[in-house]
Write an enzyme that holds these catalytic residues in place. Sequence first.
Site, PDB file in Angstrom:
ATOM      1  N   ALA A  75       0.529 -30.380  59.215  1.00 55.66           N
ATOM      2  CA  ALA A  75       1.382 -31.125  60.142  1.00 55.66           C
ATOM      3  C   ALA A  75       1.269 -32.636  59.942  1.00 55.66           C
ATOM      4  CB  ALA A  75       1.047 -30.754  61.583  1.00 55.66           C
ATOM      5  N   THR A  76       0.105 -33.117  59.502  1.00 55.69           N
ATOM      6  CA  THR A  76      -0.022 -34.561  59.246  1.00 55.69           C
ATOM      7  C   THR A  76       0.957 -34.983  58.158  1.00 55.69           C
ATOM      8  OG1 THR A  76      -2.313 -34.764  59.994  1.00 55.69           O
ATOM      9  CG2 THR A  76      -1.572 -36.359  58.363  1.00 55.69           C
ATOM     10  N   ASN A 155      -1.538 -32.568  72.375  1.00 53.21           N
ATOM     11  CA  ASN A 155      -2.743 -31.867  71.922  1.00 53.21           C
ATOM     12  C   ASN A 155      -3.950 -32.090  72.835  1.00 53.21           C
ATOM     13  OD1 ASN A 155      -2.067 -34.452  70.554  1.00 53.21           O
ATOM     14  ND2 ASN A 155      -4.200 -34.371  69.913  1.00 53.21           N
ATOM     15  N   GLN A 183       1.367 -28.084  68.407  1.00 54.62           N
ATOM     16  CA  GLN A 183       0.651 -27.383  69.480  1.00 54.62           C
ATOM     17  C   GLN A 183       1.525 -26.390  70.232  1.00 54.62           C
ATOM     18  OE1 GLN A 183      -2.517 -27.363  70.112  1.00 54.62           O
ATOM     19  NE2 GLN A 183      -3.279 -29.146  69.015  1.00 54.62           N
ATOM     20  N   SER A 203       2.294 -26.510  61.831  1.00 59.03           N
ATOM     21  CA  SER A 203       0.995 -26.358  61.175  1.00 59.03           C
ATOM     22  C   SER A 203       0.666 -24.880  61.064  1.00 59.03           C
ATOM     23  CB  SER A 203      -0.065 -27.071  62.026  1.00 59.03           C
ATOM     24  OG  SER A 203      -1.349 -26.692  61.616  1.00 59.03           O
ATOM     25  N   GLY A 204      -0.194 -24.524  60.117  1.00 61.16           N
ATOM     26  CA  GLY A 204      -0.649 -23.140  60.022  1.00 61.16           C
ATOM     27  C   GLY A 204      -1.886 -22.880  60.866  1.00 61.16           C
ATOM     28  N   HIS A 205      -2.826 -23.834  60.857  1.00 58.82           N
ATOM     29  CA  HIS A 205      -4.162 -23.524  61.393  1.00 58.82           C
ATOM     30  C   HIS A 205      -4.287 -23.628  62.906  1.00 58.82           C
ATOM     31  CE1 HIS A 205      -6.175 -27.514  62.304  1.00 58.82           C
ATOM     32  NE2 HIS A 205      -5.108 -27.930  61.670  1.00 58.82           N
ATOM     33  N   THR A 243       3.136 -27.568  43.206  1.00 63.23           N
ATOM     34  CA  THR A 243       3.109 -26.110  43.111  1.00 63.23           C
ATOM     35  C   THR A 243       2.827 -25.492  44.472  1.00 63.23           C
ATOM     36  OG1 THR A 243       2.367 -26.189  40.824  1.00 63.23           O
ATOM     37  CG2 THR A 243       1.932 -24.152  42.029  1.00 63.23           C
ATOM     38  N   CYS A 328      -9.932 -35.542  66.438  1.00 68.43           N
ATOM     39  CA  CYS A 328      -9.782 -36.746  65.615  1.00 68.43           C
ATOM     40  C   CYS A 328     -10.460 -37.943  66.258  1.00 68.43           C
ATOM     41  CB  CYS A 328      -8.304 -37.067  65.428  1.00 68.43           C
ATOM     42  SG  CYS A 328      -7.311 -35.605  65.162  1.00 68.43           S
TER      43      CYS A 328
END
Length: 404
Positions: A75-76, A155, A183, A203-205, A243, A328
Amino acid sequence: MKLPIYLDYSATTPVDPRVAEKMMQFMTMDGTFGNPASRSHRFGWQAEEAVDIARNQIADLVGADPREIVFTSGATESDNLAIKGAANFYQKKGKHIITSKTEHKAVLDTCRQLEREGFEVTYLAPQRNGIIDLKELEAAMRDDTILVSIMHVNNEIGVVQDIAAIGEMCRARGIIYHVDATQSVGKLPIDLSQLKVDLMSFSGHKIYGPKGIGALYVRRKPRVRIEAQMHGGGHERGMRSGTLPVHQIVGMGEAYRIAKEEMATEMERLRGLRNRLWNGIKDIEEVYLNGDLEHGAPNILNVSFNYVEGESLIMALKDLAVSSGSACTSASLEPSYVLRALGLNDELAHSSIRFSLGRFTTEEEIDYTIELVRKSIGRLRDLSPLWEMYKQGVDLNSIEWAHH
């Protein structure tokens, strides 16, 4: 019940076992390990098919066309690509950007960088509950405004912005609208076929997928253009070269598929657990809820315990994995900039704890948390001279502290 208890799901989530199992099939010689850009043999075709399936799974969750999904490293990167990409492409129209003071650092620091490059940025202050006043947003819009970036769910405090209304305002004026949905995706319904949002970061995580993978939604109708920030082989329709990491993309796709299936029931469950937690601690003296329960994501609870130092509270709660502010910022001793923007003083901002719940949180863990918090607050306040003075009716703001 295993200790410590993980209550920091807004920082990251464990990968769902179903996701991990799926990812394992895309790495070794026995699996689908090819490069999806290799068009001349089956290894590449199979990898490309796996990426296509994942792209569809992500698009399905958010009501998008799969051709509108661009894979990134997270996401960043999506925030950077959206904001810099749109600003650079549309700068001939104007150089004014609007965002809010409570955005994620990936948005704020990207805007700061653009300011250094000659753009002008307006940072809106939210209301006391964290919600942006739409009249203020409207008043900030100018003829040379090209981009608005306001997140969906915060967040740190979990408040939900009215992205549908903001989208209408932007579309009516021909302003590009970017939303950081890190979020909210998979937790709140998002339908990009209805929303007037032009760019959206994922985001994935944060939703039980792997770290290191994310996506940016880039609207096709009406067409939104962005300038690439990463150059190379022209992957992802030229918007993001590199890739494609098939195993991570497949993991993200599977995580989004599961989220779509389980979202409705899981969110009710989490809302129940969050309310149980708040009801269990809200009658402690001098406890403040940061944000807004009514307009809040179901999985985040941010609370300030007055007259208790946040750092000492986190130490006292060592059986709980919680954070003060976001991951963060919790490494620094600065009070949370999000809480400061809500108008909290340094003391209250410093004594805040964010509890974020998730898929593997149980009722038993919440009850243990309530008991532990109540005990710890009591113990820390017994040791606190400030608490003693407060109880004696001393106005702490009127004291002149000696500076050494």
